[in-house]
Enzyme design. Structure first.
Site, PDB file in Angstrom:
ATOM      1  CG  HIS A  72      74.852  30.365  87.602  1.00  0.00           C
ATOM      2  ND1 HIS A  72      73.600  30.919  87.762  1.00  0.00           N
ATOM      3  CD2 HIS A  72      75.058  29.589  88.709  1.00  0.00           C
ATOM      4  CE1 HIS A  72      73.063  30.499  88.901  1.00  0.00           C
ATOM      5  NE2 HIS A  72      73.931  29.694  89.489  1.00  0.00           N
ATOM      6  CG  ASP A  73      80.683  30.731  88.692  1.00  0.00           C
ATOM      7  OD1 ASP A  73      79.712  30.224  89.287  1.00  0.00           O
ATOM      8  OD2 ASP A  73      81.744  30.113  88.474  1.00  0.00           O
TER       9      ASP A  73
ATOM     10  CB  SER B  59      72.791  30.009  92.504  1.00  0.00           C
ATOM     11  OG  SER B  59      72.788  28.766  91.855  1.00  0.00           O
TER      12      SER B  59
ATOM     13  NE  ARG C 288      82.434  22.377  91.538  1.00  0.00           N
ATOM     14  CZ  ARG C 288      81.656  23.162  92.258  1.00  0.00           C
ATOM     15  NH1 ARG C 288      80.405  22.798  92.510  1.00  0.00           N
ATOM     16  NH2 ARG C 288      82.107  24.310  92.746  1.00  0.00           N
TER      17      ARG C 288
ATOM     18  CG  ASP D 290      73.030  32.219  84.537  1.00  0.00           C
ATOM     19  OD1 ASP D 290      73.289  31.046  84.222  1.00  0.00           O
ATOM     20  OD2 ASP D 290      72.662  32.561  85.678  1.00  0.00           O
TER      21      ASP D 290
END
Length: 546
Positions: A527-528, A261, A330, A490
């Site tokens: 993405h994680d 990232s 968040r 992603d």
């Protein structure tokens, strides 16, 4: 038949005028004929008025009487429906009240409320000024770091691990802090970063809030918190600060620079900024230049914080922090970290409690998940750090033109640096933002040179050819072994960006590029994935490092 309909209409109209019992017959507004008829004084005048004035519009006085009559009727009873309750907002208000009470008994110099510290770290204090790309200066700064494994005699087995946006230096548990780290299953004997072979260093970036100097830190020149007097940062600024730490530790050359990232951005930047000091490079789920979608998502997150009244233009230390905006930021970010297919499997359209009526607070399972993610984060990371670090991500561009422009700015600022006793806390002519909003609203601009997605550009799944500017900018890495990894699911750093990096390196003359892309079959975590896929991601890293 027509006569019976008129009689029926009159009967209903008479009932509506003489009492309220007939009102529920009309759920919203009565038919036009009944609205007109209810203005009559008595039932006996209804028929003549209907005949004489049926084609005339009512007078303003008549409309006013009707309006007052309707208001009186509405005020005479209970509301149509009870007000909806908002326990989610109640919780935010309660937290604000608690934080306000805590702040009133706390000195500003006792630290931000709450503390962002997550555990014991090592601290390197650099007392040599650090000039930043956009003209600001840190006269001294701290770098928080942690290490694993053992450095060999010639210090040639060092791996620098770079973090994502909001991570601390605690990538793996230590004797001083036994809590699991954010890459716990990737660091250790026989793992991706094998501590039997390598000495691993991970830092908290400058601008952060987990021990390194950031907006919540004390400005040594005036003893007050930087807040938004902290200068604008770039990814390259973060990397230069990290290499000050390497100098302090006596590390001349890294075996590898590794990151995911934002850490993947730093990893590439480390090679470009210090090509002779970096051996191998690993960049996972990252890019060589930020693209508009990710910039837009981070912009909205920052606006959520800036629009929170408690943000106070960044000067909230010792007061109630902008926890409401931080929570929303968040939640927005979390949407970009995972993929739609995974959420379909994980949550579907299920509600938290289908036996209860729908609510405007978190109701669907996916809403409760986002709410929980915001709750966990909103008081554990400094909002100003999120603003500054995310902006650094937006500014990231390893293209040659940006590198040349930055070098010119740095030369200018170096020649005009103020003395340490200057009134400018950050130094440099460019430390203060002078940007103003444009006089005219945005208008679409023609971009004839912009590449379009076409299967004819490259053989790699329709990826556009990398711009020549980026190829030139990555030419410094033409001799470095580079591992570039991406994930098809992603959406924040889409897989075409990793293909772009790999192809730009190849076109720059690098024949030692490895590109791995995990398909949606291999990973739905979006993405994680870099945090979760020990085999897919960790296995590729372990094999590349040797």
């Amino acid at each position: 038949m027509k006569a019976r309909r008129v009689t029926s209409t009159l009967r209903h109209a008479t009932t509506a005028v003489s009492g309220h019992a007939a009102r529920p017959v009309c759920s919203n507004a009565p038919p036009a004929s009944i609205r007109w008829l209810t203005a009559a004084a008595t039932p006996t005048t209804l028929a003549p008025r209907l005949t004489q004035h049926q084609h005339q519009h009512p007078s303003p006085q008549t409309n006013a009487r009707r309006h007052l009559h309707g208001q009186a009727a509405r005020r005479s009873g209970a509301p149509s429906n009870p007000a909806i309750k908002f326990p989610c907002l109640d919780a935010l208000e309660t937290r604000s009240a608690t934080l306000e009470q805590q702040a009133s008994t706390r000195s500003d110099k006792s630290g931000p409320e709450p503390s962002y510290t997550v555990g014991a770290t090592q601290i390197y204090r650099c007392q040599e000024p650090l000039l930043l790309d956009h003209g600001g200066q840190l006269h001294e700064f701290d770098i928080a770091y942690e290490t694993w494994g053992h450095m060999n005699a010639d210090r040639s087995n060092v791996i620098l691990l770079h973090t994502g946006l909001s991570a601390s230096s605690h990538a793996h548990s230590t004797p001083e802090n036994p809590q699991p780290g954010w890459w716990e299953k990737f660091i250790g004997p026989g793992l991706a970063l094998d501590t039997n072979k390598y000495f691993v260093i991970c830092t908290n970036v400058i601008g952060g809030c987990y021990g390194s100097t950031g907006p919540s830190s004390i400005d040594p020149l005036d003893g007050q918190r930087y807040a938004t007097r902290f200068p604008i940062l770039t990814i390259q600024d973060m990397v230069r600060a990290q290499f000050r730490l390497l100098d302090h530790l006596g590390v001349a050359t890294l075996h590898a620079s590794v990151g995911s990232s934002m850490g993947g951005m730093q990893s590439l930047a480390a090679g470009v900024e210090f090509p002779s000091r970096v051996g191998r490079i690993v960049s996972i789920s990252a890019c060589a230049r930020s693209h508009p979608y990710s910039i837009a998502m981070r912009y909205v997150q920052r606006r959520a914080i800036l629009n929170d009244p408690n943000w106070n233009r960044g000067f909230y230390y010792g007061r109630v922090p902008p926890h409401v905006g931080m929570k929303l930021a968040r939640e927005i970010a979390t949407i970009t970290y995972r993929s739609g297919p995974e959420w379909e499997q994980r949550f579907g359209r299920r509600r938290a409690d289908a036996s209860k009526p729908p609510a405007l607070c978190p109701d669907f399972l996916v809403e409760t998940y986002l709410d929980h993610a915001g709750e966990k984060f909103c008081l554990t990371y400094d909002p100003n750090s999120l603003i500054y670090v995310s902006k650094a991500m937006d500014l990231f561009d390893l293209g040659r033109a940006n590198q040349l422009a930055t070098a010119a700015r740095r030369a200018l600022y170096t020649s005009s640096q103020p003395t340490p006793d200057s009134s400018s806390a950050t130094g440099g002519g460019g430390g203060t933002c002078s940007l103003t909003l444009p006089e005219k609203p945005y208008e679409e601009q023609p971009q004839p040179d912009t590449p379009t997605l076409s299967s004819e550009t490259l053989p790699h799944q329709g990826t556009p050819a990398p711009p020549a500017d980026l190829v030139a900018g990555l030419s410094a890495l033409s001799n470095h072994p580079v591992l570039v990894m991406g994930v098809a699911s992603d959406i924040l750093f889409p897989a075409w960006q990793q293909r772009e990096v790999a192809e730009a390196l190849r076109q720059a003359g690098n024949g030692r590029v490895e590109h791995h892309e995990l398909s949606e079959v291999q990973s739905l975590f979006g993405h994680d994935t870099f945090l979760l896929d020990v085999e897919g991601v960790g296995g590729a890293v372990r094999g590349f490092l040797g």
